[in-house]
Motif scaffolding. Structure first.
Motif, PDB file in Angstrom:
ATOM      1  N   ALA A 256     -41.917  12.270  -7.440  1.00 32.11           N
ATOM      2  CA  ALA A 256     -41.152  11.619  -8.503  1.00 32.11           C
ATOM      3  C   ALA A 256     -39.669  11.967  -8.443  1.00 32.11           C
ATOM      4  O   ALA A 256     -38.854  11.340  -9.115  1.00 32.11           O
ATOM      5  N   SER A 257     -39.315  12.982  -7.646  1.00 29.10           N
ATOM      6  CA  SER A 257     -37.908  13.385  -7.569  1.00 29.10           C
ATOM      7  C   SER A 257     -37.096  12.480  -6.651  1.00 29.10           C
ATOM      8  O   SER A 257     -35.864  12.532  -6.651  1.00 29.10           O
ATOM      9  N   VAL A 258     -37.786  11.663  -5.859  1.00 29.77           N
ATOM     10  CA  VAL A 258     -37.093  10.770  -4.932  1.00 29.77           C
ATOM     11  C   VAL A 258     -36.711   9.481  -5.660  1.00 29.77           C
ATOM     12  O   VAL A 258     -37.560   8.746  -6.148  1.00 29.77           O
ATOM     13  N   THR A 259     -35.416   9.223  -5.751  1.00 32.25           N
ATOM     14  CA  THR A 259     -34.923   8.046  -6.444  1.00 32.25           C
ATOM     15  C   THR A 259     -34.651   6.924  -5.450  1.00 32.25           C
ATOM     16  O   THR A 259     -33.890   7.105  -4.493  1.00 32.25           O
ATOM     17  N   GLN A 260     -35.256   5.789  -5.676  1.00 32.89           N
ATOM     18  CA  GLN A 260     -35.032   4.647  -4.796  1.00 32.89           C
ATOM     19  C   GLN A 260     -33.711   3.963  -5.147  1.00 32.89           C
ATOM     20  O   GLN A 260     -33.272   3.986  -6.294  1.00 32.89           O
ATOM     21  N   THR A 261     -33.084   3.362  -4.163  1.00 33.20           N
ATOM     22  CA  THR A 261     -31.764   2.768  -4.358  1.00 33.20           C
ATOM     23  C   THR A 261     -31.826   1.262  -4.587  1.00 33.20           C
ATOM     24  O   THR A 261     -30.793   0.625  -4.691  1.00 33.20           O
ATOM     25  N   TYR A 262     -33.014   0.700  -4.649  1.00 29.54           N
ATOM     26  CA  TYR A 262     -33.134  -0.745  -4.806  1.00 29.54           C
ATOM     27  C   TYR A 262     -33.748  -1.101  -6.164  1.00 29.54           C
ATOM     28  O   TYR A 262     -34.188  -0.229  -6.924  1.00 29.54           O
ATOM     29  N   PHE A 263     -33.783  -2.411  -6.457  1.00 20.74           N
ATOM     30  CA  PHE A 263     -34.450  -2.930  -7.646  1.00 20.74           C
ATOM     31  C   PHE A 263     -35.573  -3.864  -7.216  1.00 20.74           C
ATOM     32  O   PHE A 263     -35.534  -4.426  -6.114  1.00 20.74           O
ATOM     33  N   VAL A 264     -36.550  -4.030  -8.072  1.00 20.79           N
ATOM     34  CA  VAL A 264     -37.650  -4.948  -7.798  1.00 20.79           C
ATOM     35  C   VAL A 264     -37.361  -6.256  -8.525  1.00 20.79           C
ATOM     36  O   VAL A 264     -37.147  -6.267  -9.733  1.00 20.79           O
ATOM     37  N   ARG A 265     -37.377  -7.352  -7.779  1.00 23.62           N
ATOM     38  CA  ARG A 265     -37.064  -8.674  -8.331  1.00 23.62           C
ATOM     39  C   ARG A 265     -38.300  -9.565  -8.217  1.00 23.62           C
ATOM     40  O   ARG A 265     -38.904  -9.673  -7.159  1.00 23.62           O
ATOM     41  N   VAL A 266     -38.656 -10.206  -9.329  1.00 23.40           N
ATOM     42  CA  VAL A 266     -39.826 -11.082  -9.372  1.00 23.40           C
ATOM     43  C   VAL A 266     -39.375 -12.482  -9.745  1.00 23.40           C
ATOM     44  O   VAL A 266     -38.741 -12.682 -10.784  1.00 23.40           O
ATOM     45  N   SER A 267     -39.685 -13.467  -8.917  1.00 23.66           N
ATOM     46  CA  SER A 267     -39.322 -14.846  -9.202  1.00 23.66           C
ATOM     47  C   SER A 267     -40.142 -15.363 -10.385  1.00 23.66           C
ATOM     48  O   SER A 267     -41.370 -15.282 -10.379  1.00 23.66           O
ATOM     49  N   LEU A 268     -39.457 -15.912 -11.402  1.00 23.23           N
ATOM     50  CA  LEU A 268     -40.164 -16.467 -12.551  1.00 23.23           C
ATOM     51  C   LEU A 268     -40.931 -17.731 -12.170  1.00 23.23           C
ATOM     52  O   LEU A 268     -41.902 -18.100 -12.831  1.00 23.23           O
ATOM     53  N   THR A 269     -40.509 -18.387 -11.105  1.00 24.17           N
ATOM     54  CA  THR A 269     -41.127 -19.643 -10.686  1.00 24.17           C
ATOM     55  C   THR A 269     -42.320 -19.421  -9.764  1.00 24.17           C
ATOM     56  O   THR A 269     -43.408 -19.948  -9.981  1.00 24.17           O
ATOM     57  N   THR A 270     -42.116 -18.609  -8.732  1.00 29.63           N
ATOM     58  CA  THR A 270     -43.158 -18.443  -7.713  1.00 29.63           C
ATOM     59  C   THR A 270     -43.953 -17.146  -7.859  1.00 29.63           C
ATOM     60  O   THR A 270     -45.032 -17.022  -7.283  1.00 29.63           O
ATOM     61  N   GLY A 271     -43.401 -16.178  -8.592  1.00 30.43           N
ATOM     62  CA  GLY A 271     -44.052 -14.878  -8.686  1.00 30.43           C
ATOM     63  C   GLY A 271     -43.811 -13.981  -7.481  1.00 30.43           C
ATOM     64  O   GLY A 271     -44.368 -12.886  -7.407  1.00 30.43           O
ATOM     65  N   MET A 272     -42.974 -14.432  -6.543  1.00 36.67           N
ATOM     66  CA  MET A 272     -42.701 -13.629  -5.355  1.00 36.67           C
ATOM     67  C   MET A 272     -41.952 -12.347  -5.735  1.00 36.67           C
ATOM     68  O   MET A 272     -41.010 -12.375  -6.527  1.00 36.67           O
ATOM     69  N   VAL A 273     -42.394 -11.227  -5.153  1.00 38.61           N
ATOM     70  CA  VAL A 273     -41.809  -9.928  -5.450  1.00 38.61           C
ATOM     71  C   VAL A 273     -41.021  -9.450  -4.234  1.00 38.61           C
ATOM     72  O   VAL A 273     -41.547  -9.398  -3.115  1.00 38.61           O
ATOM     73  N   THR A 274     -39.760  -9.099  -4.444  1.00 42.31           N
ATOM     74  CA  THR A 274     -38.910  -8.603  -3.360  1.00 42.31           C
ATOM     75  C   THR A 274     -38.097  -7.415  -3.870  1.00 42.31           C
ATOM     76  O   THR A 274     -37.970  -7.205  -5.080  1.00 42.31           O
ATOM     77  N   LYS A 275     -37.559  -6.638  -2.949  1.00 40.63           N
ATOM     78  CA  LYS A 275     -36.645  -5.569  -3.346  1.00 40.63           C
ATOM     79  C   LYS A 275     -35.222  -5.976  -2.988  1.00 40.63           C
ATOM     80  O   LYS A 275     -34.973  -6.606  -1.954  1.00 40.63           O
ATOM     81  N   VAL A 276     -34.288  -5.604  -3.873  1.00 40.48           N
ATOM     82  CA  VAL A 276     -32.897  -6.032  -3.739  1.00 40.48           C
ATOM     83  C   VAL A 276     -31.983  -4.824  -3.855  1.00 40.48           C
ATOM     84  O   VAL A 276     -32.138  -3.994  -4.768  1.00 40.48           O
ATOM     85  N   ASN A 277     -31.035  -4.735  -2.952  1.00 40.86           N
ATOM     86  CA  ASN A 277     -30.011  -3.690  -2.998  1.00 40.86           C
ATOM     87  C   ASN A 277     -28.665  -4.297  -3.348  1.00 40.86           C
ATOM     88  O   ASN A 277     -28.375  -5.447  -2.985  1.00 40.86           O
ATOM     89  N   PHE A 278     -27.843  -3.529  -4.048  1.00 41.54           N
ATOM     90  CA  PHE A 278     -26.475  -3.932  -4.334  1.00 41.54           C
ATOM     91  C   PHE A 278     -25.544  -2.817  -3.871  1.00 41.54           C
ATOM     92  O   PHE A 278     -25.771  -1.635  -4.177  1.00 41.54           O
ATOM     93  N   SER A 279     -24.505  -3.185  -3.143  1.00 36.94           N
ATOM     94  CA  SER A 279     -23.549  -2.202  -2.641  1.00 36.94           C
ATOM     95  C   SER A 279     -22.869  -1.487  -3.812  1.00 36.94           C
ATOM     96  O   SER A 279     -22.385  -2.116  -4.750  1.00 36.94           O
ATOM     97  N   GLY A 280     -22.871  -0.162  -3.757  1.00 35.46           N
ATOM     98  CA  GLY A 280     -22.248   0.630  -4.817  1.00 35.46           C
ATOM     99  C   GLY A 280     -23.186   0.966  -5.958  1.00 35.46           C
ATOM    100  O   GLY A 280     -22.767   1.597  -6.933  1.00 35.46           O
ATOM    101  N   VAL A 281     -24.447   0.545  -5.844  1.00 39.19           N
ATOM    102  CA  VAL A 281     -25.430   0.824  -6.900  1.00 39.19           C
ATOM    103  C   VAL A 281     -26.614   1.556  -6.270  1.00 39.19           C
ATOM    104  O   VAL A 281     -27.314   1.001  -5.422  1.00 39.19           O
ATOM    105  N   LYS A 282     -26.843   2.785  -6.715  1.00 38.78           N
ATOM    106  CA  LYS A 282     -27.957   3.553  -6.177  1.00 38.78           C
ATOM    107  C   LYS A 282     -29.160   3.464  -7.117  1.00 38.78           C
ATOM    108  O   LYS A 282     -29.600   4.449  -7.701  1.00 38.78           O
ATOM    109  N   GLY A 283     -29.671   2.266  -7.249  1.00 40.35           N
ATOM    110  CA  GLY A 283     -30.837   2.055  -8.082  1.00 40.35           C
ATOM    111  C   GLY A 283     -30.549   2.258  -9.553  1.00 40.35           C
ATOM    112  O   GLY A 283     -29.404   2.220  -9.998  1.00 40.35           O
ATOM    113  N   GLY A 284     -31.615   2.466 -10.315  1.00 43.10           N
ATOM    114  CA  GLY A 284     -31.459   2.662 -11.752  1.00 43.10           C
ATOM    115  C   GLY A 284     -32.466   1.847 -12.542  1.00 43.10           C
ATOM    116  O   GLY A 284     -33.413   1.274 -11.979  1.00 43.10           O
TER     117      GLY A 284
END
Length: 359
Positions: free
Chosen positions: A203-231
């Motif tokens: 649990a101490s390992v913090t991931q730097t991405y976010f989980v994105r779910v399409s409201l239309t298709t339900g597809m789940v992907t991970k997304v990174n943004f430059s300058g953002v270390k997750g959250g």
């Protein structure tokens, strides 16, 4: 960052109004007006939603054996209490103009069974939608936030997402190894945004991405943004995703990737709750905040365009735990009663914040 959410017309709640702000607004800026509705029956609020004519509060008694769902008229303060055999341990609430959708837990020999209650806003009739056991759905809902978006109620769990069509009541399940322990959730017109789970059993390992779910298709992907270390996603204003992380609060435009780090006033400590931590009104996004320097709590408002943060405070905001907005008004529910209030039977549980133009 600290983390925290017989039926009859009750006589209109005593309404106490005060105008308090710790930041003197420019003469052209709207001034905040705080109005408190003293609800004598609300004891342990669990959920809050507002839409159309009504504000909804799910509530437990102090002993946890009697639960209610309150429907409050947003204009008059008139209150109706829903008691129903389906209502056992209500928690998260979202609402449209026609219905309130309430997560409800029932304990059976120490085992939780969850269901979604659809409450008719006009008649208070209740329809129950059962959420199958974890072995069937693979969702493992544990009581976190839910979202109403794109014609569905979205119910994220630690192993997936359960969604219910608000028209047909047909249910479906989205599973993905990317979906894990949920802390933050937000939705825009296209996607559901979730925090990334920890890495494996660490649990101490913090991931730097976010989980994105399409409201239309339900597809789940991970997304990174430059300058953002997750959250943790804590809000969306229709253009920007707002997240809380080690840098504080960051505003992200998912379309162009532009990121702004917001400097929160030092006397305020923005809090994150599992019941919906933000509200949109008056050109700002609002978050619950602790004000340790003033020995009370309040609300931080961040300009959506400017990214500048100011603090709204009032004696009525002694422990704001859940915050929502509708039709340009912010609604806040306090969790506890301050010891300074002598008549605690008339505590200001529900607080409305509106804005008026100054002459």
């Amino acid at each position: 960052m600290r983390r925290r959410i017989p039926s009859a017309v009750v006589p209109i709640a005593a309404i106490l109004a005060t105008l308090v702000t710790n930041v003197a607004p420019a003469s052209s800026d709207p001034a905040p007006v705080f109005t408190a509705f003293a609800h004598t029956r609300v004891q342990t609020p669990r959920g809050l939603a507002a839409e159309g004519k009504y504000v909804w509060i799910s509530d437990l008694s102090n002993d946890g054996h009697v639960a209610h769902i309150f429907r409050v008229d947003a204009t008059t303060g008139a209150e109706k209490v829903l008691t129903n055999t389906f209502v056992t341990l209500p928690s998260q609430v979202v609402a449209s103009r026609r219905y309130a959708w309430v997560m409800n837990e029932k304990l059976n020999s120490g085992v939780s069974r969850w269901s979604l209650l659809r409450v008719n806003a006009a008649t208070l009739a209740v329809r129950r939608i059962e959420i199958p056991s974890t072995a069937v759905t693979g969702v493992a809902y544990w009581g976190g936030p839910i979202v109403l978006a794109d014609g569905y109620v979205w119910i994220p769990g630690s192993c997936g997402i359960f969604r219910v069509n608000t028209t047909t009541l047909k249910a479906s399940t989205i599973t993905s190894p990317l979906v894990g322990a949920l802390i933050g959730v937000a939705a825009d017109s296209h996607y559901l945004w979730l925090n990334a789970s920890s890495s494996g059993n660490d649990a101490s390992v913090t991931q730097t991405y976010f989980v994105r779910v399409s409201l239309t298709t339900g597809m789940v992907t991970k997304v990174n943004f430059s300058g953002v270390k997750g959250g943790d996603p804590i809000g969306d204003d229709g253009t920007n995703l707002w997240v809380a992380n080690s840098k504080g609060i960051q505003r992200i435009n998912p379309t162009n990737g532009h990121v702004t780090t917001v400097e929160v006033p030092k006397e305020a400590q923005v809090t994150s709750t599992t019941t919906g931590p933000s509200a949109i009104a008056n050109g700002r996004i609002y978050f619950d905040a602790g004000l340790p320097a003033l020995n009370r709590t309040g609300v931080v408002g961040v300009g959506i365009a400017s990214g500048l943060a100011t603090v709204l405070s009032s004696p009525l905001l002694f422990d704001p735990s859940i915050i929502v907005s509708a039709d340009g008004v912010v609604w806040i529910v306090n969790t506890t009663t301050p010891s300074s209030l002598r008549d605690q039977s008339r505590r200001p549980t529900l607080v409305r914040v509106s804005w008026v133009r100054q002459s």
